[in-house]
Enzyme design. Structure first.
Site, PDB file in Angstrom:
ATOM      1  CB  SER A 197      -3.149  -7.568  -8.458  1.00  0.00           C
ATOM      2  OG  SER A 197      -3.073  -6.499  -7.873  1.00  0.00           O
ATOM      3  NE  ARG A 250      -9.258  -7.138  -9.090  1.00  0.00           N
ATOM      4  CZ  ARG A 250      -9.052  -7.147  -7.895  1.00  0.00           C
ATOM      5  NH1 ARG A 250     -10.674  -6.800  -7.280  1.00  0.00           N
ATOM      6  NH2 ARG A 250      -8.412  -5.895  -7.329  1.00  0.00           N
ATOM      7  CD  GLU A 279      -6.049  -8.116 -11.509  1.00  0.00           C
ATOM      8  OE1 GLU A 279      -6.321  -6.886 -12.600  1.00  0.00           O
ATOM      9  OE2 GLU A 279      -5.529  -8.017 -10.563  1.00  0.00           O
TER      10      GLU A 279
HETATM   11  N1  EPU Z   1       2.381  -8.716   1.696  1.00  0.00           N
HETATM   12  C1  EPU Z   1       2.938  -9.423   1.540  1.00  0.00           C
HETATM   13  N2  EPU Z   1       4.335  -8.755   0.102  1.00  0.00           N
HETATM   14  C2  EPU Z   1       3.922  -8.015  -0.424  1.00  0.00           C
HETATM   15  C3  EPU Z   1       2.783  -7.221  -0.476  1.00  0.00           C
HETATM   16  C4  EPU Z   1       1.845  -7.655   0.082  1.00  0.00           C
HETATM   17  O1  EPU Z   1       3.418 -10.142   1.917  1.00  0.00           O
HETATM   18  O2  EPU Z   1       4.957  -7.470  -1.077  1.00  0.00           O
HETATM   19  C5  EPU Z   1       1.084  -8.659   1.969  1.00  0.00           C
HETATM   20  C6  EPU Z   1       0.485  -7.957   3.376  1.00  0.00           C
HETATM   21  O3  EPU Z   1       0.583  -9.062   4.577  1.00  0.00           O
HETATM   22  C7  EPU Z   1      -0.951  -7.640   3.273  1.00  0.00           C
HETATM   23  C8  EPU Z   1      -1.675  -8.734   2.699  1.00  0.00           C
HETATM   24  O4  EPU Z   1      -0.570  -9.698   1.293  1.00  0.00           O
HETATM   25  O5  EPU Z   1      -1.540  -7.478   3.837  1.00  0.00           O
HETATM   26  C9  EPU Z   1      -2.244  -7.854   1.036  1.00  0.00           C
HETATM   27  O6  EPU Z   1      -1.620  -7.664   0.798  1.00  0.00           O
HETATM   28  P1  EPU Z   1      -2.828  -5.942  -0.298  1.00  0.00           P
HETATM   29  O7  EPU Z   1      -3.243  -5.191   0.922  1.00  0.00           O
HETATM   30  O8  EPU Z   1      -1.301  -4.763  -1.065  1.00  0.00           O
HETATM   31  O9  EPU Z   1      -3.526  -6.655  -0.967  1.00  0.00           O
HETATM   32  P2  EPU Z   1      -3.459  -7.436  -2.015  1.00  0.00           P
HETATM   33  O10 EPU Z   1      -4.235  -9.222  -1.796  1.00  0.00           O
HETATM   34  O11 EPU Z   1      -2.153  -8.059  -2.702  1.00  0.00           O
HETATM   35  C10 EPU Z   1      -5.642  -6.760  -3.195  1.00  0.00           C
HETATM   36  C11 EPU Z   1      -5.928  -6.526  -5.045  1.00  0.00           C
HETATM   37  C12 EPU Z   1      -5.427  -5.035  -5.073  1.00  0.00           C
HETATM   38  C13 EPU Z   1      -6.060  -4.191  -4.613  1.00  0.00           C
HETATM   39  C14 EPU Z   1      -5.374  -4.438  -2.730  1.00  0.00           C
HETATM   40  C15 EPU Z   1      -6.537  -3.218  -1.442  1.00  0.00           C
HETATM   41  C16 EPU Z   1      -6.038  -8.449  -6.389  1.00  0.00           C
HETATM   42  C17 EPU Z   1      -5.046  -9.423  -7.271  1.00  0.00           C
HETATM   43  N3  EPU Z   1      -5.318  -7.318  -5.786  1.00  0.00           N
HETATM   44  O12 EPU Z   1      -4.379  -7.009  -3.619  1.00  0.00           O
HETATM   45  O13 EPU Z   1      -6.162  -4.262  -6.364  1.00  0.00           O
HETATM   46  O14 EPU Z   1      -5.629  -2.553  -4.506  1.00  0.00           O
HETATM   47  O15 EPU Z   1      -5.598  -6.282  -2.861  1.00  0.00           O
HETATM   48  O16 EPU Z   1      -8.271  -4.241  -1.575  1.00  0.00           O
HETATM   49  O17 EPU Z   1      -6.925  -8.902  -5.558  1.00  0.00           O
HETATM   50  C18 EPU Z   1      -5.581  -5.129  -8.646  1.00  0.00           C
HETATM   51  O18 EPU Z   1      -6.086  -5.375  -8.809  1.00  0.00           O
HETATM   52  O19 EPU Z   1      -5.087  -4.482  -9.382  1.00  0.00           O
HETATM   53  C19 EPU Z   1      -4.734  -4.561  -7.852  1.00  0.00           C
HETATM   54  C20 EPU Z   1      -4.202  -2.959  -6.963  1.00  0.00           C
END
Ligand code: EPU
Length: 351
Positions: A251, A177, A347
């Site tokens: 995010s 990012r 972010e």
């Molecule tokens: N999780 C929780 N609680 C929650 C949501 C998720 O514990 O409320 C845990 C879950 O276990 C899940 C893990 O967090 O396995 C990761 O969650 P998720 O796959 O939704 O991805 P993220 O790391 O929260 C990142 C990006 C997103 C992108 C997704 C999918 C960043 C800051 N965010 O989110 O990007 O869509 O991965 O690759 O890196 C954005 O940048 O605006 C964005 C939405």
């Protein structure tokens, strides 16, 4: 009294509400606002900003689709919205295709266009809100793929000199990012177009656990780029609020990257924390997990809150203010630090 100034090829409006120009849907105004639809208009505007005493020394903010910005007050300078359009193939080999896309194109429309042609490489980035010009700025990424993976070069115009510059992948200093346009060159260039390389014989990327799990549930064993795109769209629609319905900027924080010694310390406080290896010495921790385990998931304070399905997403229920979102973000940072000793970094660009 709002009025408009026509100057050569550009229309500069005054006191324009930015509510419909950014995905948090907060009602703030720009002192001046100008939408740019051609390079000629852009040059004309830059010349005006340099020579006209009305605009000299005003802060400038470059706006794409406004999907990664939080306005906390009226913007006192000029907001330039980039509306440059066009997608075309500029080079081709047996295996690859080079596409030039203008900064004002919608990112997801570019993904759909590439799928229609059968070209692979950006299908994991389906449905990311935002413009093509914003993609390199924060190096958008999702489901195991980052924009920098397909990036070749971009063309940008210097706000200061009006000169045109080409930035290679190395010049952009891409990271998680991150790019040089968020730090050393912040607000100094207007990105006009990007060149990306797509594949004619795509190999799909199913490394991301949630994506693999979704495909298995659907019994898709040999996914095509269309299957990947559909899967990503379904997962996103389930977890992430549609900005047209509920204001948000995806995010709000980055997932913290910890060196192993820091991670071991964190594990002493949070043995089940969700995490992913980055390299031999670095681990990425799910910020959503940390936020959820501080009790924030689904919390609402007035007209702002933490999304019920994804704790990393802050939402505006309608009449929320940028100040209220900023205060909520700050309270989340404090409680995550107190409980886990981790500092979350936004972010989203906060203005
Ligand atoms: N999780 C929780 N609680 C929650 C949501 C998720 O514990 O409320 C845990 C879950 O276990 C899940 C893990 O967090 O396995 C990761 O969650 P998720 O796959 O939704 O991805 P993220 O790391 O929260 C990142 C990006 C997103 C992108 C997704 C999918 C960043 C800051 N965010 O989110 O990007 O869509 O991965 O690759 O890196 C954005 O940048 O605006 C964005 C939405």
């Amino acid at each position: 009294m709002p009025h408009s100034l026509y100057n050569k090829m550009v229309l500069i409006e005054e006191y324009v509400s930015l509510k419909k120009y950014h995905t948090f849907g907060i009602d703030v105004a720009a002192r001046y606002f100008c939408e740019i639809k051609s390079l000629e208009a852009l040059y004309s505007l830059l010349n005006l900003l340099k020579t006209d005493h009305h605009y000299q020394h005003l802060p400038v903010f470059i706006l794409g689709a406004g999907s990664n910005v939080l306005f906390t007050e009226d913007f006192k300078g000029i907001v330039i919205q980039i509306g440059l359009k066009g997608i075309r193939i500029i080079d081709e080999t047996k295996e690859t295709i080079t596409v030039e896309a203008a900064a004002g194109e919608n990112w997801h429309q570019l993904v759909l266009w590439s799928l229609e042609q059968g070209y692979g490489g950006i299908e994991n980035l389906s449905l990311i809100p935002g413009s093509v010009g914003a993609a390199p700025v924060q190096n958008i990424g999702a489901y195991g793929v980052e924009f920098s993976d397909c990036f070749l070069q971009l063309t940008a115009i210097s706000l200061k000199t009006g000169g045109k510059a080409i930035f290679s992948k190395k010049d952009c200093e891409f990271g998680y990012r991150h790019s040089i346009f968020k730090t050393a060159l912040k607000n100094q260039y207007i990105i006009c177009d990007v060149h990306i390389q797509l594949s004619k014989n795509p190999k799909v990327n199913t490394h991301y656990p949630a994506l693999r799990q979704y495909l298995a549930e659907q019994s898709v064993t040999q996914p095509t780029i269309h299957d990947i795109s559909n899967a990503v769209i379904s997962i996103r629609q389930k977890k992430l609020p549609d900005p047209a319905i509920l204001g948000n900027a995806g995010s709000f924080f980055k997932n913290p990257e910890l060196v192993l010694s820091e991670f071991t310390q964190l594990q002493q406080r949070a043995s089940h924390v969700v995490h992913f290896p980055v390299d031999n010495n670095t681990v990425k921790v799910a910020a959503a997990w940390l936020i959820e385990h501080c009790g924030w998931r689904g919390k609402r304070i007035g007209d702002v809150g933490v999304h019920t399905e994804q704790s990393l997403v802050l939402v505006n229920y309608g009449q929320g203010t940028g100040q209220a979102i900023k205060a909520l973000a700050s309270d989340i940072q404090t409680s995550v630090f107190e409980k886990f000793g981790i500092r979350l970094t936004p972010e989203v660009c906060i203005l």
